[in-house]
Enzyme design. Structure first.
Site, PDB file in Angstrom:
ATOM      1  N   CYS A   1       0.812  -1.223   0.000  1.00  0.00           N
ATOM      2  CA  CYS A   1       0.000   0.000   0.000  1.00  0.00           C
ATOM      3  C   CYS A   1       0.847   1.275   0.000  1.00  0.00           C
ATOM      4  CB  CYS A   1      -0.951  -0.017   1.188  1.00  0.00           C
ATOM      5  SG  CYS A   1      -0.203  -0.609   2.713  1.00  0.00           S
TER       6      CYS A   1
ATOM      7  N   ARG B   1       4.746   3.925  11.655  1.00  0.00           N
ATOM      8  CA  ARG B   1       3.298   3.823  11.922  1.00  0.00           C
ATOM      9  C   ARG B   1       2.893   5.048  12.759  1.00  0.00           C
ATOM     10  NH1 ARG B   1       0.265   0.341   9.252  1.00  0.00           N
ATOM     11  NH2 ARG B   1       1.334  -1.534   9.932  1.00  0.00           N
TER      12      ARG B   1
ATOM     13  N   HIS C   1      -2.197   6.489   4.113  1.00  0.00           N
ATOM     14  CA  HIS C   1      -0.741   6.535   4.319  1.00  0.00           C
ATOM     15  C   HIS C   1      -0.174   7.781   3.633  1.00  0.00           C
ATOM     16  CE1 HIS C   1      -0.963   2.602   5.904  1.00  0.00           C
ATOM     17  NE2 HIS C   1      -0.338   1.904   4.984  1.00  0.00           N
TER      18      HIS C   1
HETATM   19  N1  LIG Z   1      -4.764  -3.026   5.515  1.00  0.00           N
HETATM   20  C1  LIG Z   1      -4.180  -2.471   4.458  1.00  0.00           C
HETATM   21  O1  LIG Z   1      -4.144  -1.245   4.305  1.00  0.00           O
HETATM   22  C2  LIG Z   1      -3.561  -3.332   3.392  1.00  0.00           C
HETATM   23  C3  LIG Z   1      -3.096  -2.719   2.222  1.00  0.00           C
HETATM   24  C4  LIG Z   1      -2.502  -3.508   1.219  1.00  0.00           C
HETATM   25  C5  LIG Z   1      -2.419  -4.873   1.397  1.00  0.00           C
HETATM   26  N2  LIG Z   1      -2.878  -5.435   2.562  1.00  0.00           N
HETATM   27  C6  LIG Z   1      -2.781  -6.877   2.691  1.00  0.00           C
HETATM   28  O2  LIG Z   1      -4.096  -7.401   2.580  1.00  0.00           O
HETATM   29  C7  LIG Z   1      -4.229  -8.571   3.405  1.00  0.00           C
HETATM   30  C8  LIG Z   1      -5.410  -8.370   4.362  1.00  0.00           C
HETATM   31  O3  LIG Z   1      -5.086  -7.287   5.213  1.00  0.00           O
HETATM   32  P1  LIG Z   1      -6.152  -6.636   6.202  1.00  0.00           P
HETATM   33  O4  LIG Z   1      -5.512  -5.395   6.685  1.00  0.00           O
HETATM   34  O5  LIG Z   1      -7.491  -6.558   5.568  1.00  0.00           O
HETATM   35  O6  LIG Z   1      -6.172  -7.711   7.398  1.00  0.00           O
HETATM   36  P2  LIG Z   1      -7.287  -7.943   8.520  1.00  0.00           P
HETATM   37  O7  LIG Z   1      -8.089  -6.718   8.743  1.00  0.00           O
HETATM   38  O8  LIG Z   1      -6.562  -8.521   9.669  1.00  0.00           O
HETATM   39  O9  LIG Z   1      -8.247  -9.047   7.867  1.00  0.00           O
HETATM   40  C9  LIG Z   1      -7.854 -10.388   7.701  1.00  0.00           C
HETATM   41  C10 LIG Z   1      -8.978 -11.164   7.069  1.00  0.00           C
HETATM   42  O10 LIG Z   1      -8.533 -12.487   6.812  1.00  0.00           O
HETATM   43  C11 LIG Z   1      -9.491 -13.386   7.334  1.00  0.00           C
HETATM   44  N3  LIG Z   1      -8.856 -14.661   7.654  1.00  0.00           N
HETATM   45  C12 LIG Z   1      -7.985 -14.956   8.616  1.00  0.00           C
HETATM   46  N4  LIG Z   1      -7.657 -16.264   8.584  1.00  0.00           N
HETATM   47  C13 LIG Z   1      -8.360 -16.806   7.567  1.00  0.00           C
HETATM   48  C14 LIG Z   1      -8.466 -18.114   7.034  1.00  0.00           C
HETATM   49  N5  LIG Z   1      -7.764 -19.134   7.524  1.00  0.00           N
HETATM   50  N6  LIG Z   1      -9.305 -18.310   5.971  1.00  0.00           N
HETATM   51  C15 LIG Z   1     -10.013 -17.282   5.447  1.00  0.00           C
HETATM   52  N7  LIG Z   1      -9.952 -16.018   5.920  1.00  0.00           N
HETATM   53  C16 LIG Z   1      -9.130 -15.788   6.969  1.00  0.00           C
HETATM   54  C17 LIG Z   1     -10.054 -12.677   8.547  1.00  0.00           C
HETATM   55  O11 LIG Z   1     -11.280 -13.272   8.936  1.00  0.00           O
HETATM   56  P3  LIG Z   1     -11.874 -13.127  10.432  1.00  0.00           P
HETATM   57  O12 LIG Z   1     -12.534 -11.769  10.500  1.00  0.00           O
HETATM   58  O13 LIG Z   1     -12.861 -14.234  10.507  1.00  0.00           O
HETATM   59  O14 LIG Z   1     -10.740 -13.265  11.380  1.00  0.00           O
HETATM   60  C18 LIG Z   1     -10.230 -11.283   7.943  1.00  0.00           C
HETATM   61  O15 LIG Z   1     -11.373 -11.266   7.108  1.00  0.00           O
HETATM   62  C19 LIG Z   1      -2.871  -8.730   4.100  1.00  0.00           C
HETATM   63  O16 LIG Z   1      -2.075  -9.623   3.382  1.00  0.00           O
HETATM   64  C20 LIG Z   1      -2.271  -7.341   4.043  1.00  0.00           C
HETATM   65  O17 LIG Z   1      -0.864  -7.358   4.070  1.00  0.00           O
HETATM   66  C21 LIG Z   1      -3.447  -4.704   3.550  1.00  0.00           C
END
Ligand SMILES: NC(=O)c1ccc[n+]([C@@H]2O[C@H](COP(=O)([O-])OP(=O)(O)OC[C@H]3O[C@@H](n4cnc5c(N)ncnc54)[C@H](OP(=O)(O)O)[C@@H]3O)[C@@H](O)[C@H]2O)c1
Length: 334
Positions: A127, A232, A239
């Site tokens: 990101c 952070r 960001h």
């Molecule tokens: N946040 C950002 O700004 C951003 C930007 C670019 C890329 N990313 C990338 O995008 C990805 C997601 O990030 P996020 O920030 O959205 O994380 P997050 O808020 O922690 O969300 C994680 C998601 O994954 C699900 N999950 C966890 N274990 C799982 C499993 N075994 N099977 C299926 N689903 C599962 C969780 O479900 P539950 O709710 O049921 O736990 C939740 O829906 C990461 O790889 C991150 O590096 C994030």
């Protein structure tokens, strides 16, 4: 597309993907939403319907044509090969496959031609790298960037839904003079800290190295030098990046400004008279990256200072992934 899936639909990125599929009227017949077993029994709204959260299985994957993975690297590493085997096109927001030579790493405004070579998997970049790259790409094309020194100011939601909740609750506790349980080794409210991704032997954390490697891959320039410090900050969303960019070729400030002004996915946001430049608050919920404070660095020839701010949940993740999906569908239809 017949059946589209969002894996990690309850997460910070996944929720935005679901909203964007509806808002942008993404062509699909059926949407299926997946999360961890913690979310079983919950539903999410899509086009006025309550869709049940499911857990992943090989059986479920057999029915999916396009899968948006937003559940972290571990889930991507385990399930993307299986989804591909069953014929699903996968678009991954995690870092799991970004540096794989066989996987295109795409920001459609910059390198959508790379999509042509996909083998069932396309990665969406980091990101903070995306916030830098959108204004950088046309400048690089015109003047060829040689070396970039940058700092990021990254929002809580970049660390996922849990970190966002943590910041909000801890801030409330501090204001109400209550103690707050924390998994961090320092307070987050009213504080900032170096990015907590894994620390490598050279002293850089993974997030900083992603900025280097992903910038090189997307600009297709292995000679580009980049040193990043990722921080952070106690901002909820969007960001910011402050970058000092040395180029090979000479340019004027007006030429640089003209290029940024016309860069796809970028809004030039400079009110010099009012001393008003983009903030994370301005960039929140905006599709474009906001760029301002363009200056020629007086300490070094051919060098530009810039400040860019972008909603990392949208262009930095969900929007970019959905745009990749839209490009793939356009490609299939053309
Ligand atoms: N946040 C950002 O700004 C951003 C930007 C670019 C890329 N990313 C990338 O995008 C990805 C997601 O990030 P996020 O920030 O959205 O994380 P997050 O808020 O922690 O969300 C994680 C998601 O994954 C699900 N999950 C966890 N274990 C799982 C499993 N075994 N099977 C299926 N689903 C599962 C969780 O479900 P539950 O709710 O049921 O736990 C939740 O829906 C990461 O790889 C991150 O590096 C994030």
């Amino acid at each position: 597309m017949q059946t589209v899936a969002v894996i990690g639909a309850t997460g910070a990125v996944g929720q935005e993907i679901v909203k964007l599929l509806e808002k942008r009227n993404f062509p699909l017949r059926k949407l299926r939403l997946f999360a961890s077993s913690r979310s079983l029994g919950k539903t999410m709204s899509f086009q006025g319907n309550a869709l049940a959260l499911e857990i992943l299985s090989e059986d479920a994957l057999r029915t999916i044509d396009l899968a948006f993975f937003a559940a972290g690297s571990k889930v991507s590493l385990e399930w993307i090969p299986k989804a591909k085997k069953h014929g699903a096109l996968c678009i991954d927001s995690s870092s799991a496959f970004r540096m794989d030579q066989a996987v295109p790493l795409v920001i459609p405004e910059i390198n959508k031609a790379a999509l042509e070579k996909h083998q069932g998997l396309i990665a969406s970049p980091n990101c903070a790298a995306t916030v830098l790259l959108l204004p950088l790409a046309p400048l690089h094309q015109a003047f060829q960037a040689k070396r970039i020194v940058l700092s990021t100011y990254q929002a809580a939601s970049g660390g996922g839904a849990e970190l966002l909740k943590h910041l909000i609750e801890e801030t409330r506790s501090v204001l109400e003079e209550r103690s707050h349980p924390t998994h961090l080794p320092f307070p987050y409210a009213f504080n900032l800290f170096p990015h907590t991704s894994a620390l490598q032997e050279n002293g850089y954390v993974d997030e900083e190295l992603k900025m280097l490697h992903e910038t090189r891959k997307i600009l297709n320039d292995e000679m580009l030098q980049l040193s990043a410090t990722c921080i952070r900050v106690p901002v909820l969303r969007a960001h910011s990046v402050s970058a000092n960019i040395e180029f090979h070729r000479s340019f004027t400030l007006e030429e640089a400004r003209e290029l940024v002004q016309h860069a796809p996915g970028v809004t030039l946001f400079e009110d010099r008279g009012g001393n008003r430049f983009p903030t994370p608050h301005d960039a929140t919920s905006q599709d474009n990256v906001l760029c301002g404070r363009l200056r020629l660095d007086p300490s070094q020839p051919k060098t530009l200072e810039l400040w860019a701010v972008g909603d990392q949940l949208l262009k930095g993740a969900a929007l970019n992934a959905v745009q990749i999906g839209e490009e793939c569908i356009r490609e299939c239809l053309s």
